[in-house]
Design a protein around this motif. Structure first.
Motif, PDB file in Angstrom:
ATOM      1  N   VAL A  52      30.632  -2.323  43.502  1.00  0.00           N
ATOM      2  CA  VAL A  52      31.777  -1.491  43.923  1.00  0.00           C
ATOM      3  C   VAL A  52      31.439  -0.016  43.707  1.00  0.00           C
ATOM      4  O   VAL A  52      31.678   0.832  44.582  1.00  0.00           O
ATOM      5  N   ALA A  53      30.844   0.309  42.561  1.00  0.00           N
ATOM      6  CA  ALA A  53      30.484   1.709  42.278  1.00  0.00           C
ATOM      7  C   ALA A  53      29.447   2.223  43.277  1.00  0.00           C
ATOM      8  O   ALA A  53      29.508   3.386  43.698  1.00  0.00           O
ATOM      9  N   SER A  54      28.526   1.369  43.696  1.00  0.00           N
ATOM     10  CA  SER A  54      27.522   1.799  44.694  1.00  0.00           C
ATOM     11  C   SER A  54      28.194   2.081  46.025  1.00  0.00           C
ATOM     12  O   SER A  54      27.876   3.070  46.697  1.00  0.00           O
ATOM     13  N   LEU A  55      29.122   1.221  46.416  1.00  0.00           N
ATOM     14  CA  LEU A  55      29.826   1.439  47.691  1.00  0.00           C
ATOM     15  C   LEU A  55      30.670   2.715  47.638  1.00  0.00           C
ATOM     16  O   LEU A  55      30.860   3.379  48.647  1.00  0.00           O
ATOM     17  N   ARG A  56      31.167   3.025  46.432  1.00  0.00           N
ATOM     18  CA  ARG A  56      31.985   4.246  46.284  1.00  0.00           C
ATOM     19  C   ARG A  56      31.217   5.492  46.729  1.00  0.00           C
ATOM     20  O   ARG A  56      31.797   6.483  47.165  1.00  0.00           O
ATOM     21  N   GLU A  77      40.036  -2.221  33.861  1.00  0.00           N
ATOM     22  CA  GLU A  77      39.456  -0.901  33.589  1.00  0.00           C
ATOM     23  C   GLU A  77      38.116  -0.726  34.261  1.00  0.00           C
ATOM     24  O   GLU A  77      37.817   0.335  34.809  1.00  0.00           O
ATOM     25  N   SER A  78      37.289  -1.758  34.257  1.00  0.00           N
ATOM     26  CA  SER A  78      35.951  -1.570  34.835  1.00  0.00           C
ATOM     27  C   SER A  78      36.011  -1.428  36.355  1.00  0.00           C
ATOM     28  O   SER A  78      35.261  -0.648  36.936  1.00  0.00           O
ATOM     29  N   GLY A  83      35.818   2.645  40.958  1.00  0.00           N
ATOM     30  CA  GLY A  83      36.331   3.278  42.177  1.00  0.00           C
ATOM     31  C   GLY A  83      37.450   2.529  42.867  1.00  0.00           C
ATOM     32  O   GLY A  83      37.807   2.875  43.993  1.00  0.00           O
ATOM     33  N   GLY A  84      38.005   1.525  42.232  1.00  0.00           N
ATOM     34  CA  GLY A  84      39.124   0.789  42.838  1.00  0.00           C
ATOM     35  C   GLY A  84      40.348   1.684  42.993  1.00  0.00           C
ATOM     36  O   GLY A  84      40.602   2.555  42.152  1.00  0.00           O
ATOM     37  N   ASP A  85      41.086   1.509  44.083  1.00  0.00           N
ATOM     38  CA  ASP A  85      42.321   2.264  44.305  1.00  0.00           C
ATOM     39  C   ASP A  85      43.541   1.378  44.150  1.00  0.00           C
ATOM     40  O   ASP A  85      44.632   1.835  43.848  1.00  0.00           O
TER      41      ASP A  85
END
Ligand code: DX5
Ligand code: ZN
Length: 234
Positions: A52-56, A77-78, A83-85
């Motif tokens: 997810v962080a890479s896609l962000r 939290e993680s 980058g979750g909305d």
């Protein structure tokens, strides 16, 4: 009322994930739907916060994180940090659902609650005024490419009725088996937020496919019994 389209990357080509997400964004997707599976709540595994962080890094699309995991509170939290909305948890694994919803909101994210096809609406009864989104699963979660369960339409209609009657600011999301036929059925019943996985990735041109799905959904909305109701503010 605004239709929202959220492509699910579950059946994407993971060797070219970043490029495919860029195409979905160019096609006008509203959210990117990220299916997180733990091999316990559902019999399959997917990916975690590092992906997810890479896609962000490659897209500005808001991330709609669908946690199909036991003890989802341990991961909020993680995924927020990655980058979750918006974070959606399943009512079936949350004995303290109200608390989990507050935890998501306290991080400044949109909070969603998902119900499996056999879970009654009553499971969200007492948090409906707290959540931003209710996800009514139209397949049993675990895999992409399954068949839309028509019987859930009655639940979609009931929830849409309730949202209208009580003027709730809640998005009604559906997920599973949405294709060019069933998207009309789901919107006609009352869905405004459509997750689309395999039917989108089967199309040759991802950009064009997103806008064709949107067009189909908007046509169904225009002729639906509920399309003229007040839009929700979120
Ligand atoms: C199912 C997942 C869905 C799925 C949708 O467990 O939550 O998001 O990927 O895929 P399709 O559209 O192929 O049913
Ligand atoms: Zn999903």
């Amino acid at each position: 009322m605004k239709i929202r389209i959220a492509p699910s990357i579950l059946t994407a080509d993971f060797a070219h994930l970043g490029e495919q997400v860029v195409l979905l964004e160019k096609g006008g997707a509203d959210y990117l739907h990220l299916d997180i599976m733990d091999g316990h709540f559902v019999p399959n595994l997917t990916f975690g916060p590092p992906v997810v962080a890479s896609l962000r890094q490659v897209t500005g699309l808001p991330f709609d994180v669908h946690l199909m995991v036991e003890k989802p509170e341990q991961f909020i939290e993680s995924f927020a940090a990655a980058g979750g909305d918006s974070i959606t948890v399943h009512a079936e694994v949350c004995p303290h659902l109200h608390r989990v919803v507050q935890e998501i909101k306290s991080l400044g994210l949109r909070a969603g609650v998902a119900l499996n096809p056999a879970t009654p609406l009553e499971a969200v009864e007492y948090v409906l005024d707290q959540v931003d989104l209710v996800l009514l699963m139209t397949v049993n979660p675990g895999w992409g490419g399954q068949k839309f369960i028509e019987g859930v339409c009655r639940k979609i209609r009931l929830l849409r009725n309730r949202i209208i009657r009580e003027k709730l600011s809640v998005s009604l999301q559906v997920d599973g088996g949405i294709n060019f036929q069933t998207i009309g059925t789901a919107v006609a019943a009352g869905a405004d937020f459509l997750v689309i996985g395999s039917a989108l990735f089967q199309e040759g041109n991802l950009e064009e496919a997103v806008s064709r799905f949107r067009q189909r959904a908007e046509e169904a909305l225009a002729t639906s019994w509920w399309g003229r109701s007040q839009p929700c503010s979120t």
